[in-house]
Write a protein that holds these residues in place. Structure first.
Motif, PDB file in Angstrom:
ATOM      1  N   VAL A 181      -3.532   2.152  -3.669  1.00 23.04           N
ATOM      2  CA  VAL A 181      -3.345   3.542  -3.238  1.00 23.04           C
ATOM      3  C   VAL A 181      -4.180   3.790  -1.989  1.00 23.04           C
ATOM      4  CG1 VAL A 181      -3.733   5.963  -3.840  1.00 23.04           C
ATOM      5  CG2 VAL A 181      -2.849   4.373  -5.555  1.00 23.04           C
ATOM      6  N   GLY A 182      -3.519   4.328  -0.960  1.00 22.14           N
ATOM      7  CA  GLY A 182      -4.209   4.704   0.268  1.00 22.14           C
ATOM      8  C   GLY A 182      -4.121   6.199   0.482  1.00 22.14           C
ATOM      9  N   ALA A 183      -4.739   6.657   1.551  1.00 21.15           N
ATOM     10  CA  ALA A 183      -4.749   8.090   1.844  1.00 21.15           C
ATOM     11  C   ALA A 183      -4.984   8.319   3.326  1.00 21.15           C
ATOM     12  CB  ALA A 183      -5.837   8.793   1.032  1.00 21.15           C
ATOM     13  N   SER A 184      -4.610   9.494   3.780  1.00 19.32           N
ATOM     14  CA  SER A 184      -4.903   9.889   5.155  1.00 19.32           C
ATOM     15  C   SER A 184      -6.286  10.533   5.209  1.00 19.32           C
ATOM     16  CB  SER A 184      -3.847  10.883   5.655  1.00 19.32           C
ATOM     17  OG  SER A 184      -3.955  12.102   4.925  1.00 19.32           O
ATOM     18  N   ARG A 185      -6.784  10.731   6.424  1.00 20.38           N
ATOM     19  CA  ARG A 185      -8.094  11.358   6.566  1.00 20.38           C
ATOM     20  C   ARG A 185      -8.079  12.794   6.069  1.00 20.38           C
ATOM     21  NH1 ARG A 185     -10.879  11.246  12.360  1.00 20.38           N
ATOM     22  NH2 ARG A 185      -9.078  12.570  12.860  1.00 20.38           N
ATOM     23  N   ASP A 186      -6.978  13.503   6.291  1.00 17.18           N
ATOM     24  CA  ASP A 186      -6.874  14.884   5.805  1.00 17.18           C
ATOM     25  C   ASP A 186      -7.096  14.941   4.298  1.00 17.18           C
ATOM     26  OD1 ASP A 186      -6.422  15.919   8.281  1.00 17.18           O
ATOM     27  OD2 ASP A 186      -4.241  16.093   8.063  1.00 17.18           O
ATOM     28  N   ALA A 187      -6.483  14.011   3.585  1.00 14.78           N
ATOM     29  CA  ALA A 187      -6.575  14.025   2.124  1.00 14.78           C
ATOM     30  C   ALA A 187      -8.004  13.750   1.658  1.00 14.78           C
ATOM     31  CB  ALA A 187      -5.617  12.990   1.531  1.00 14.78           C
ATOM     32  N   THR A 188      -8.681  12.816   2.323  1.00  9.94           N
ATOM     33  CA  THR A 188     -10.056  12.525   1.915  1.00  9.94           C
ATOM     34  C   THR A 188     -11.004  13.644   2.331  1.00  9.94           C
ATOM     35  OG1 THR A 188     -10.445  11.217   3.929  1.00  9.94           O
ATOM     36  CG2 THR A 188      -9.677  10.041   1.977  1.00  9.94           C
ATOM     37  N   ASP A 189     -10.739  14.255   3.488  1.00 15.05           N
ATOM     38  CA  ASP A 189     -11.570  15.385   3.927  1.00 15.05           C
ATOM     39  C   ASP A 189     -11.456  16.563   2.973  1.00 15.05           C
ATOM     40  OD1 ASP A 189     -12.459  13.977   6.091  1.00 15.05           O
ATOM     41  OD2 ASP A 189     -11.203  14.988   7.575  1.00 15.05           O
ATOM     42  N   GLU A 190     -10.270  16.735   2.390  1.00 13.40           N
ATOM     43  CA  GLU A 190     -10.058  17.824   1.431  1.00 13.40           C
ATOM     44  C   GLU A 190     -10.699  17.518   0.080  1.00 13.40           C
ATOM     45  OE1 GLU A 190      -8.815  20.743   1.740  1.00 13.40           O
ATOM     46  OE2 GLU A 190      -7.890  20.664   3.734  1.00 13.40           O
ATOM     47  N   GLY A 191     -11.120  16.269  -0.115  1.00 14.03           N
ATOM     48  CA  GLY A 191     -11.721  15.886  -1.382  1.00 14.03           C
ATOM     49  C   GLY A 191     -10.711  15.567  -2.461  1.00 14.03           C
TER      50      GLY A 191
ATOM     51  N   VAL B 102       0.853  -1.186   0.000  1.00 13.56           N
ATOM     52  CA  VAL B 102       0.000   0.000   0.000  1.00 13.56           C
ATOM     53  C   VAL B 102       0.886   1.233   0.000  1.00 13.56           C
ATOM     54  CG1 VAL B 102      -1.715   1.358   1.272  1.00 13.56           C
ATOM     55  CG2 VAL B 102      -1.907  -1.136   1.197  1.00 13.56           C
ATOM     56  N   VAL B 103       0.630   2.133  -0.930  1.00 16.83           N
ATOM     57  CA  VAL B 103       1.323   3.417  -0.992  1.00 16.83           C
ATOM     58  C   VAL B 103       0.281   4.495  -0.710  1.00 16.83           C
ATOM     59  CG1 VAL B 103       2.719   5.000  -2.361  1.00 16.83           C
ATOM     60  CG2 VAL B 103       2.934   2.522  -2.709  1.00 16.83           C
ATOM     61  N   SER B 104       0.453   5.210   0.399  1.00 14.93           N
ATOM     62  CA  SER B 104      -0.529   6.198   0.818  1.00 14.93           C
ATOM     63  C   SER B 104       0.032   7.611   0.734  1.00 14.93           C
ATOM     64  CB  SER B 104      -0.985   5.936   2.257  1.00 14.93           C
ATOM     65  OG  SER B 104      -1.807   4.803   2.336  1.00 14.93           O
ATOM     66  N   GLY B 105      -0.851   8.546   0.407  1.00 14.40           N
ATOM     67  CA  GLY B 105      -0.481   9.948   0.354  1.00 14.40           C
ATOM     68  C   GLY B 105      -1.325  10.760   1.316  1.00 14.40           C
ATOM     69  N   GLY B 106      -0.706  11.772   1.897  1.00 12.43           N
ATOM     70  CA  GLY B 106      -1.418  12.627   2.837  1.00 12.43           C
ATOM     71  C   GLY B 106      -1.391  14.084   2.415  1.00 12.43           C
ATOM     72  N   ARG B 107      -1.400  14.961   3.412  1.00 15.56           N
ATOM     73  CA  ARG B 107      -1.436  16.391   3.122  1.00 15.56           C
ATOM     74  C   ARG B 107      -0.217  16.845   2.327  1.00 15.56           C
ATOM     75  NH1 ARG B 107      -4.574  20.359   4.587  1.00 15.56           N
ATOM     76  NH2 ARG B 107      -5.750  19.054   6.043  1.00 15.56           N
ATOM     77  N   GLY B 108       0.885  16.135   2.468  1.00 16.30           N
ATOM     78  CA  GLY B 108       2.096  16.506   1.751  1.00 16.30           C
ATOM     79  C   GLY B 108       1.996  16.374   0.244  1.00 16.30           C
ATOM     80  N   THR B 109       0.962  15.686  -0.251  1.00  9.70           N
ATOM     81  CA  THR B 109       0.783  15.573  -1.706  1.00  9.70           C
ATOM     82  C   THR B 109       0.198  16.841  -2.309  1.00  9.70           C
ATOM     83  OG1 THR B 109      -1.465  14.689  -1.534  1.00  9.70           O
ATOM     84  CG2 THR B 109       0.351  13.084  -1.501  1.00  9.70           C
ATOM     85  N   ASN B 110      -0.404  17.673  -1.450  1.00  7.53           N
ATOM     86  CA  ASN B 110      -1.104  18.878  -1.923  1.00  7.53           C
ATOM     87  C   ASN B 110      -2.174  18.546  -2.966  1.00  7.53           C
ATOM     88  OD1 ASN B 110       0.345  20.835  -0.341  1.00  7.53           O
ATOM     89  ND2 ASN B 110       2.093  20.546  -1.717  1.00  7.53           N
ATOM     90  N   GLY B 111      -2.716  17.349  -2.842  1.00  6.28           N
ATOM     91  CA  GLY B 111      -3.803  16.946  -3.736  1.00  6.28           C
ATOM     92  C   GLY B 111      -3.368  16.274  -5.019  1.00  6.28           C
TER      93      GLY B 111
ATOM     94  N   HIS C 263     -13.186   8.571  -0.331  1.00  4.08           N
ATOM     95  CA  HIS C 263     -13.121   8.025   1.024  1.00  4.08           C
ATOM     96  C   HIS C 263     -12.732   6.552   1.042  1.00  4.08           C
ATOM     97  CE1 HIS C 263     -14.627   6.467   4.904  1.00  4.08           C
ATOM     98  NE2 HIS C 263     -14.383   7.681   5.362  1.00  4.08           N
ATOM     99  N   GLU C 264     -13.013   5.827  -0.015  1.00  2.00           N
ATOM    100  CA  GLU C 264     -12.702   4.390  -0.032  1.00  2.00           C
ATOM    101  C   GLU C 264     -11.209   4.124   0.073  1.00  2.00           C
ATOM    102  OE1 GLU C 264     -12.543   3.602  -4.842  1.00  2.00           O
ATOM    103  OE2 GLU C 264     -14.471   3.552  -3.802  1.00  2.00           O
ATOM    104  N   HIS C 265     -10.389   5.170  -0.144  1.00  2.00           N
ATOM    105  CA  HIS C 265      -8.934   5.010  -0.057  1.00  2.00           C
ATOM    106  C   HIS C 265      -8.394   5.319   1.341  1.00  2.00           C
ATOM    107  CE1 HIS C 265      -8.160   4.450  -4.381  1.00  2.00           C
ATOM    108  NE2 HIS C 265      -9.153   5.299  -4.561  1.00  2.00           N
ATOM    109  N   MET C 266      -9.248   5.770   2.249  1.00  2.00           N
ATOM    110  CA  MET C 266      -8.753   6.225   3.542  1.00  2.00           C
ATOM    111  C   MET C 266      -8.300   5.061   4.423  1.00  2.00           C
ATOM    112  SD  MET C 266     -10.484   8.714   6.400  1.00  2.00           S
ATOM    113  CE  MET C 266     -11.499   7.489   7.201  1.00  2.00           C
ATOM    114  N   VAL C 267      -7.084   5.195   4.937  1.00  2.00           N
ATOM    115  CA  VAL C 267      -6.526   4.226   5.873  1.00  2.00           C
ATOM    116  C   VAL C 267      -6.584   4.848   7.266  1.00  2.00           C
ATOM    117  CG1 VAL C 267      -4.437   2.994   6.582  1.00  2.00           C
ATOM    118  CG2 VAL C 267      -4.997   3.213   4.150  1.00  2.00           C
ATOM    119  N   GLY C 268      -7.176   4.131   8.211  1.00  2.00           N
ATOM    120  CA  GLY C 268      -7.267   4.678   9.560  1.00  2.00           C
ATOM    121  C   GLY C 268      -8.314   3.978  10.375  1.00  2.00           C
ATOM    122  N   GLN C 269      -8.481   4.421  11.609  1.00  2.79           N
ATOM    123  CA  GLN C 269      -9.419   3.777  12.518  1.00  2.79           C
ATOM    124  C   GLN C 269     -10.855   3.826  12.014  1.00  2.79           C
ATOM    125  OE1 GLN C 269      -8.038   6.025  15.990  1.00  2.79           O
ATOM    126  NE2 GLN C 269      -7.654   4.087  17.029  1.00  2.79           N
ATOM    127  N   THR C 270     -11.235   4.894  11.327  1.00  2.66           N
ATOM    128  CA  THR C 270     -12.592   4.985  10.782  1.00  2.66           C
ATOM    129  C   THR C 270     -12.608   4.754   9.275  1.00  2.66           C
ATOM    130  OG1 THR C 270     -12.365   7.399  10.587  1.00  2.66           O
ATOM    131  CG2 THR C 270     -13.397   6.547  12.577  1.00  2.66           C
TER     132      THR C 270
END
Length: 317
Positions: free
Chosen positions: A226-236, A201-210, A240-247
């Motif tokens: 491809v995964g993502a952090s919650r920040d990235a999915t919240d920013e659109g 799994v390769v995940s991107g977060g806020r550092g990707t700037n979208g 959301h199906e890519h979000m990795v995390g507790q929720t």
């Protein structure tokens, strides 16, 4: 030897890889049988279950009712009345099925397990809890055990002596429920390996700037998802199906690459049990480095292209 039932997971009629992982684990606990809830499998798919040791393929042909957890649990109960252990893949739906089956049969149940073994005649499981900060061993004291295992926690290997995979039809006694399936609208399957099942799994977060171009390229190169952090999915920036995390989705790949992700507790809880964790972040004090096996302090826009180029160079050699 005990009989161990494995609930088969299939997409589009094709058996998924985690099912073979569960059958491999089942062989260490007893004699495996596969349980197929839904329309009967194609002969070729039933034969694949035999390759991984299934002596029987018990089919409960309940049609679309298999999509209702209450009826799926009842169908599974009809097919596993004589077994000591029931294994299934730890998905959101299967956790509900496992709970309903346990209530109906008086079995002990553990979900999100990373492994299981027989100790003094009882099933003991391994799992991580509290955002993967503790490793726990649990013994199921009841005569019947139900275990939902995470994908990628057992290496799927064919049996030395394939099972007969004899197809047996099981009569069902489905209960009346307050839910009914009114209509079905298939959702186009995403390309590649599903996030929860991916070995990489390769995940991107806020550092990707979208911009997920580099994340997707590296994931494709490594044969991963491809995964993502919650920040990235919240920013659109990504669905959301890519979000990795507790929720979001909890993943346990052999390799997890976190690109531009700080490593908040929410995110770590969904990936901390991964085999090897690689982190790339511009902030040397990012919490993700506390759990990373290998960390690179730098801009992912500089680091990831170099990694991609080097991987291609090595593979081309």
């Amino acid at each position: 030897m005990s009989t161990v039932a494995v609930l088969v997971e299939a997409r589009g009629g094709a058996i998924t890889q985690p099912t073979f992982e569960a059958l491999t684990l089942a062989r260490t606990l007893g004699t495996p049988v596969a349980v197929w809830v839904g329309d009967a499998p194609e002969p070729a798919e039933a034969a694949r279950l035999g390759v991984y040791g299934a002596e029987e393929v018990r089919v409960v042909a309940v049609g679309d009712d298999a999509r209702l957890p209450a009826k799926a649990a009842a169908a599974l109960a009809d097919a596993t009345g004589d077994v000591d252990v029931v294994l299934m893949i730890s998905t959101f739906v299967n956790k509900e099925i496992a709970t309903r089956l346990a209530l109906a049969t008086g079995a002990g149940v553990v979900v999100d397990a990373a492994g299981a073994e027989l100790v003094d005649g009882h099933v003991e499981t391994l799992q991580t809890v509290f955002a993967a900060t503790w490793n726990v061993r649990t013994r199921i004291a009841t005569d019947k055990a139900i275990v939902a295992v995470r994908p990628n926690t057992t290496q799927a290997t064919p049996a030395e002596a394939p099972g007969a995979a004899t197809v047996v039809e099981v009569a069902d006694s489905l209960p009346e429920t307050r839910e009914t399936v009114v209509s079905l609208e298939p959702v186009p399957a995403p390309e590649g390996v599903p996030l929860a099942e991916a070995p990489v799994v390769v995940s991107g977060g806020r550092g990707t700037n979208g911009d997920y171009t580099l994340v997707r390229e590296l994931a494709e190169l490594l044969g991963g998802a491809v995964g993502a952090s919650r920040d990235a999915t919240d920013e659109g920036w990504i669905s959301h199906e890519h979000m990795v995390g507790q929720t979001g989705t909890t993943v346990t790949p052999a390799l997890y690459v976190a690109c531009g992700i700080s490593g908040a507790v929410h995110h770590r809880g969904g990936m901390q049990a991964s085999g090897t964790i690689v982190a790339v972040n511009i902030d040397p004090d990012a919490p993700i480095f506390e759990i990373a096996d290998f960390g690179v302090v730098g801009d992912l826009g500089d680091v990831i292209p170099q990694a991609i180029a080097r991987i291609k160079e090595v593979r081309g050699a």
